[in-house]
Structures are given as structure tokens and as C-alpha cells.
Motif scaffolding. Sequence first.
Motif, PDB file in Angstrom:
ATOM      1  N   LYS A 127     -16.182  41.284  25.552  1.00 24.48           N
ATOM      2  CA  LYS A 127     -17.223  40.639  24.742  1.00 24.48           C
ATOM      3  C   LYS A 127     -17.134  41.076  23.287  1.00 24.48           C
ATOM      4  N   PHE A 128     -16.905  42.365  23.064  1.00 18.74           N
ATOM      5  CA  PHE A 128     -16.766  42.870  21.701  1.00 18.74           C
ATOM      6  C   PHE A 128     -15.587  42.193  21.001  1.00 18.74           C
ATOM      7  N   ALA A 129     -14.450  42.101  21.671  1.00 15.51           N
ATOM      8  CA  ALA A 129     -13.269  41.464  21.087  1.00 15.51           C
ATOM      9  C   ALA A 129     -13.547  39.997  20.781  1.00 15.51           C
ATOM     10  N   HIS A 130     -14.229  39.318  21.683  1.00 14.81           N
ATOM     11  CA  HIS A 130     -14.564  37.901  21.461  1.00 14.81           C
ATOM     12  C   HIS A 130     -15.505  37.747  20.279  1.00 14.81           C
ATOM     13  N   ASP A 131     -16.525  38.604  20.208  1.00 15.57           N
ATOM     14  CA  ASP A 131     -17.491  38.536  19.105  1.00 15.57           C
ATOM     15  C   ASP A 131     -16.818  38.803  17.755  1.00 15.57           C
ATOM     16  N   GLU A 132     -15.908  39.774  17.718  1.00 15.66           N
ATOM     17  CA  GLU A 132     -15.188  40.087  16.478  1.00 15.66           C
ATOM     18  C   GLU A 132     -14.289  38.921  16.055  1.00 15.66           C
ATOM     19  N   GLU A 133     -13.615  38.316  17.014  1.00 19.62           N
ATOM     20  CA  GLU A 133     -12.765  37.167  16.700  1.00 19.62           C
ATOM     21  C   GLU A 133     -13.600  36.002  16.179  1.00 19.62           C
ATOM     22  N   THR A 134     -14.740  35.763  16.812  1.00 17.43           N
ATOM     23  CA  THR A 134     -15.628  34.690  16.363  1.00 17.43           C
ATOM     24  C   THR A 134     -16.144  34.973  14.958  1.00 17.43           C
ATOM     25  N   ARG A 135     -16.528  36.205  14.693  1.00 18.86           N
ATOM     26  CA  ARG A 135     -17.021  36.579  13.359  1.00 18.86           C
ATOM     27  C   ARG A 135     -15.944  36.361  12.303  1.00 18.86           C
ATOM     28  N   PHE A 136     -14.701  36.748  12.627  1.00 17.55           N
ATOM     29  CA  PHE A 136     -13.591  36.540  11.699  1.00 17.55           C
ATOM     30  C   PHE A 136     -13.390  35.052  11.427  1.00 17.55           C
ATOM     31  N   ARG A 137     -13.443  34.229  12.468  1.00 19.09           N
ATOM     32  CA  ARG A 137     -13.263  32.783  12.298  1.00 19.09           C
ATOM     33  C   ARG A 137     -14.378  32.188  11.442  1.00 19.09           C
ATOM     34  N   ILE A 138     -15.614  32.665  11.650  1.00 16.77           N
ATOM     35  CA  ILE A 138     -16.746  32.173  10.859  1.00 16.77           C
ATOM     36  C   ILE A 138     -16.565  32.540   9.388  1.00 16.77           C
ATOM     37  N   LEU A 139     -16.188  33.778   9.115  1.00 17.27           N
ATOM     38  CA  LEU A 139     -16.012  34.206   7.722  1.00 17.27           C
ATOM     39  C   LEU A 139     -14.829  33.492   7.070  1.00 17.27           C
TER      40      LEU A 139
ATOM     41  N   LYS B  41     -13.204  29.150   3.238  1.00 15.41           N
ATOM     42  CA  LYS B  41     -12.614  27.847   2.915  1.00 15.41           C
ATOM     43  C   LYS B  41     -13.677  26.899   2.357  1.00 15.41           C
ATOM     44  N   LEU B  42     -14.847  26.879   2.997  1.00 14.16           N
ATOM     45  CA  LEU B  42     -15.914  25.982   2.536  1.00 14.16           C
ATOM     46  C   LEU B  42     -16.360  26.311   1.117  1.00 14.16           C
TER      47      LEU B  42
ATOM     48  N   GLU C 162     -25.403  29.548   2.285  1.00 15.62           N
ATOM     49  CA  GLU C 162     -25.407  28.176   2.792  1.00 15.62           C
ATOM     50  C   GLU C 162     -24.117  27.867   3.562  1.00 15.62           C
ATOM     51  N   LYS C 163     -22.993  28.270   3.004  1.00 16.59           N
ATOM     52  CA  LYS C 163     -21.708  28.001   3.648  1.00 16.59           C
ATOM     53  C   LYS C 163     -21.538  28.817   4.927  1.00 16.59           C
ATOM     54  N   LEU C 164     -22.175  29.993   5.003  1.00 13.34           N
ATOM     55  CA  LEU C 164     -22.132  30.783   6.230  1.00 13.34           C
ATOM     56  C   LEU C 164     -22.832  30.028   7.360  1.00 13.34           C
ATOM     57  N   VAL C 165     -23.969  29.450   7.062  1.00 17.41           N
ATOM     58  CA  VAL C 165     -24.707  28.669   8.062  1.00 17.41           C
ATOM     59  C   VAL C 165     -23.862  27.478   8.516  1.00 17.41           C
ATOM     60  N   GLN C 166     -23.228  26.787   7.570  1.00 22.00           N
ATOM     61  CA  GLN C 166     -22.364  25.654   7.918  1.00 22.00           C
ATOM     62  C   GLN C 166     -21.191  26.107   8.778  1.00 22.00           C
ATOM     63  N   ALA C 167     -20.580  27.222   8.403  1.00 19.21           N
ATOM     64  CA  ALA C 167     -19.424  27.732   9.152  1.00 19.21           C
ATOM     65  C   ALA C 167     -19.829  28.120  10.572  1.00 19.21           C
ATOM     66  N   GLU C 168     -20.970  28.775  10.716  1.00 16.93           N
ATOM     67  CA  GLU C 168     -21.446  29.143  12.050  1.00 16.93           C
ATOM     68  C   GLU C 168     -21.651  27.902  12.924  1.00 16.93           C
ATOM     69  N   ALA C 169     -22.244  26.870  12.335  1.00 17.91           N
ATOM     70  CA  ALA C 169     -22.468  25.632  13.083  1.00 17.91           C
ATOM     71  C   ALA C 169     -21.152  24.969  13.460  1.00 17.91           C
TER      72      ALA C 169
ATOM     73  N   ILE D  24     -18.148  26.415  13.825  1.00 21.39           N
ATOM     74  CA  ILE D  24     -17.438  27.227  14.822  1.00 21.39           C
ATOM     75  C   ILE D  24     -18.139  27.116  16.179  1.00 21.39           C
ATOM     76  N   ALA D  25     -19.455  27.100  16.190  1.00 21.84           N
ATOM     77  CA  ALA D  25     -20.202  26.958  17.436  1.00 21.84           C
ATOM     78  C   ALA D  25     -19.903  25.601  18.079  1.00 21.84           C
ATOM     79  N   GLY D  26     -19.705  24.587  17.257  1.00 17.48           N
ATOM     80  CA  GLY D  26     -19.361  23.267  17.768  1.00 17.48           C
ATOM     81  C   GLY D  26     -17.967  23.199  18.349  1.00 17.48           C
ATOM     82  N   VAL D  27     -17.100  24.064  17.874  1.00 17.97           N
ATOM     83  CA  VAL D  27     -15.715  24.114  18.348  1.00 17.97           C
ATOM     84  C   VAL D  27     -15.638  24.883  19.659  1.00 17.97           C
ATOM     85  N   ALA D  28     -16.419  25.950  19.754  1.00 18.52           N
ATOM     86  CA  ALA D  28     -16.347  26.846  20.921  1.00 18.52           C
ATOM     87  C   ALA D  28     -16.867  26.229  22.177  1.00 18.52           C
TER      88      ALA D  28
END
Length: 105
Positions: A14-26, A31-32, A92-99, A101-105
Motif C-alpha cells: 500500500k505504501f509503494a502504491h500510494d507513493e507511486e500515485t503521489r508521484f504521478r499526481i505531482l 505538466k498542467l 488548482e492544478k493539484l486538484v485537477q491532477a488528482e481528479a 489520476i483518480a479517473g485513470v486508476a
Amino acid sequence: MTSFDNREQAFEAKFAHDEETRFRILARRGKLIGLWAAEKLGKSGEVAEEYAKSVLISDLEVPGDSDIIAKLLGDLAPHGVGESDIKAMLAEKLVQAEAQIAGVA
């Protein structure tokens, strides 16, 4: 294997998954915001994509947002964009990125 070992492996996974997700979001946020800044600079198409890539790379220099803020401030200050504008856009872009990435996952 004991249940303790199973729990430990589950927590590590779970930790590895959360870190990977955080990296993808950032990375997506970088990029945004790079594309937003490129638009402010009058860039479009491939030139805007290359600029966004340079912003993303600058964000990897030191932990935190100070490196990306410094780059964007240096590039955008002559265009009337201040540090508070950049920080607001990062949020603002962090919120967009989270949305996104969440849509992709």
C-alpha cells in the motif's frame, strides 16, 4: 508465512502504491502548470509541450515547490504573474491532477 508477515507485506504494498500515485499526481500537476505558464508566455503546440516538460524537470531539483515556483516566477514575472498567482495555480492544478489520476486508476 504468519498473518503478521502478510500484514507487513500488505502495508508495504500500500505504501509503494500510494507513493507511486503521489508521484504521478505531482508529475501531472507539473505538466498542467507548465502548459498554463506556456499559454501565459504565448507558446502553443510542441513549443508549449517542451516548455511544460522543462517546468516538470525543474520541479525535480529539490523537494517541495520552491524550485518550480522560482522557475515560473522568473519566466512569468515580466508578464505580470506574481508568486501568489503561481501558488494559487499550483493548488488548482493539484486538484485537477488528482481528479485526472483518480479517473485513470
